[in-house]
Design an enzyme around this catalytic site. Structure first.
Site, short mmCIF file in Angstrom:
data_model
loop_
_atom_site.label_atom_id
_atom_site.label_comp_id
_atom_site.label_asym_id
_atom_site.label_seq_id
_atom_site.Cartn_x
_atom_site.Cartn_y
_atom_site.Cartn_z
N ASP A 141 43.78 8.21 46.92
CA ASP A 141 43.54 8.43 48.34
C ASP A 141 43.05 7.15 48.99
O ASP A 141 42.19 7.16 49.88
CB ASP A 141 42.51 9.56 48.51
CG ASP A 141 42.43 10.04 49.95
OD1 ASP A 141 41.36 10.60 50.34
OD2 ASP A 141 43.40 9.85 50.70
N LYS A 144 47.83 2.96 50.78
CA LYS A 144 49.07 3.59 50.30
C LYS A 144 49.93 2.61 49.50
O LYS A 144 50.62 3.02 48.59
CB LYS A 144 49.83 4.17 51.48
CG LYS A 144 48.98 5.09 52.37
CD LYS A 144 48.15 6.08 51.58
CE LYS A 144 46.92 6.54 52.34
NZ LYS A 144 45.89 7.11 51.45
N ASP A 169 47.19 11.79 47.81
CA ASP A 169 47.11 12.24 49.20
C ASP A 169 48.06 11.39 50.06
O ASP A 169 48.45 10.29 49.67
CB ASP A 169 45.67 12.09 49.73
CG ASP A 169 45.50 12.75 51.09
OD1 ASP A 169 44.63 12.32 51.84
OD2 ASP A 169 46.27 13.69 51.41
N ASN A 170 48.44 11.90 51.22
CA ASN A 170 49.16 11.13 52.24
C ASN A 170 50.53 10.62 51.84
O ASN A 170 50.97 9.58 52.33
CB ASN A 170 48.32 9.93 52.70
CG ASN A 170 46.92 10.30 53.04
OD1 ASN A 170 45.95 9.83 52.41
ND2 ASN A 170 46.75 11.15 54.04
N GLU A 199 45.16 15.95 57.80
CA GLU A 199 43.85 16.57 58.05
C GLU A 199 43.59 16.78 59.55
O GLU A 199 43.81 15.90 60.37
CB GLU A 199 42.72 15.72 57.43
CG GLU A 199 42.76 14.26 57.72
CD GLU A 199 43.51 13.46 56.66
OE1 GLU A 199 44.38 14.02 56.00
OE2 GLU A 199 43.23 12.27 56.52
O1 LIG Z 1 44.21 10.81 54.70
C1 LIG Z 1 44.42 9.60 55.33
C2 LIG Z 1 44.98 9.52 56.60
C3 LIG Z 1 45.17 8.27 57.20
C4 LIG Z 1 45.77 8.21 58.56
C5 LIG Z 1 45.28 7.31 59.49
C6 LIG Z 1 45.83 7.27 60.78
C7 LIG Z 1 46.87 8.13 61.11
F1 LIG Z 1 47.39 8.10 62.35
C8 LIG Z 1 47.37 9.02 60.17
C9 LIG Z 1 46.83 9.06 58.89
C10 LIG Z 1 44.79 7.11 56.55
C11 LIG Z 1 44.22 7.18 55.26
C12 LIG Z 1 43.81 6.03 54.55
N1 LIG Z 1 43.26 6.16 53.32
C13 LIG Z 1 43.14 7.39 52.77
N2 LIG Z 1 43.50 8.53 53.39
C14 LIG Z 1 44.03 8.44 54.64
MG LIG Z 2 43.83 10.56 52.57
#
Ligand SMILES: Oc1cc(-c2ccc(F)cc2)cc2cncnc12
Ligand SMILES: [Mg+2]
Length: 214
Positions: A141, A144, A169-170, A199
Site C-alpha cells: 500500500d 505504486k 491496494d490501489n 476509499e
Molecule cells: O489508497 C491510496 C489512494 C491514493 C490516491 C490518491 C489520490 C487520488 F486521486 C486517488 C487515489 C494514493 C495512495 C498512495 N499510497 C497508498 N495508498 C493510496
Molecule cells: Mg492505498
C-alpha cells in the site's frame, strides 16, 4: 501553527476513539475521512476485504509496505493471533510519527514494529534486523511503482514461502499496471481480484490477492 492532515486525523482519534479499542480507532478515522477530509487510508469498504483475507491467512508474520497514519496497521494488528508480529515500513517521517501515536492509542504497539525508511533498503535487511524468516502476509500500500520491484526483491531475499499471500491496494486507482500484469501472468502466483471502490468514494478500485506458489 497550521496542522497537517495526518495531525488532524490523530486529533480525531484522540477525541473520538477509546484508548485500547482498535475498532473505535478505525471507526473514528473512517468517520473523519468520510465527513471532514478525504485521506488515503484503505478505508472501510476495502478494509472489510483486508479483514477477511487477514482472518483467512491467520498470519504469524505480516509485512505492510506503506503505513501512512496507521489505519490499516491497526485493522490488521487487531486481528492477529497473540504472538504474531506486524512490521510496517513508512518512508515519510511525518507520517511515521503520527502512525506511532495512532497505533499506541489503539494499544497495539506490542504487535507492531514501525520502521522508517525505504522499502528497497529495508527488505534485504529483514532477516538480520528482525529475525524474520518468511512473511505469511504482505500488504502492499505504498508507491505504486514500487509494488513490482519490491515483490521481486522479496522473492530474491527468500522472504516468501509456498503459500505466502500478497495483498495489494490501489491496483486500479491510482493503479499498478506492471505489478498486475506480473502477478496475473507469472506461473509462480495464483492471483484473484477483489473489486471495490477507492476509499470514501464511488470511484472503482480493488485489491489483488496473489498467493506465492514457491
Ligand atoms: O489508497 C491510496 C489512494 C491514493 C490516491 C490518491 C489520490 C487520488 F486521486 C486517488 C487515489 C494514493 C495512495 C498512495 N499510497 C497508498 N495508498 C493510496
Ligand atoms: Mg492505498
Amino acid at each position: 501553527t497550521q496542522s497537517t492532515r495526518p495531525q488532524r486525523i490523530l486529533d480525531a482519534v484522540q477525541k473520538n476513539a477509546t484508548r485500547g479499542d482498535p475498532r473505535s480507532v478505525v471507526k473514528a478515522i473512517d468517520h473523519f475521512c468520510r465527513n471532514k477530509e478525504w485521506a488515503m487510508n484503505v478505508g472501510d469498504e476495502k478494509g472489510c476485504i483486508l479483514d477477511s483475507v487477514v482472518s483467512e491467512v491467520n498470519p504469524a508474520t505480516v509485512l505492510e509496505l506503506g503505513t501512512y497514519c496507521g489505519y490499516s496497521t491497526v485493522r490488521i494488528a487487531s486481528l492477529l493471533p497473540p504472538h504474531a508480529k506486524l512490521i510496517t515500513l513508512e518512508f515519510n517521517p511525518d507520517f511515521a510519527a503520527i502512525a506511532r501515536q495512532v497505533i499506541a492509542w489503539a494499544g497495539l504497539e506490542d504487535k507492531v514494529q514501525l520502521v522508517e525508511g525505504a522499502s528497497g533498503d529495508w527488505i534485504p535487511k529483514m532477516k538480520e534486523q528482525f529475525g524474520v524468516k518468511t512473511f505469511d502476509l504482505v500488504f502492499l500500500d505504498h508507491w505504486k511503482n514500487s509494488y513490482l520491484p519490491d515483490t521481486k526483491l522479496m522473492e530474491e531475499c527468500s522472504l516468501l514461502r509456498k503459500g505466502s499471500v500478497l495483498l495489494a491496494d490501489n491496483v486500479i486507482c491510482p493503479g499498478a499496471p506492471d505489478y498486475l500484469e506480473f502477478v496475473r501472468s507469472s506461473p509462480r502466483y495464483k492471483s484473484q481480484y477483489f473489486k471495490s471502490h477507492l476509499e470514501y468514494t464511488k470511484v472503482e478500485d480493488g485489491l489483488e490477492k496473489s498467493v506465492f506458489l514457491g
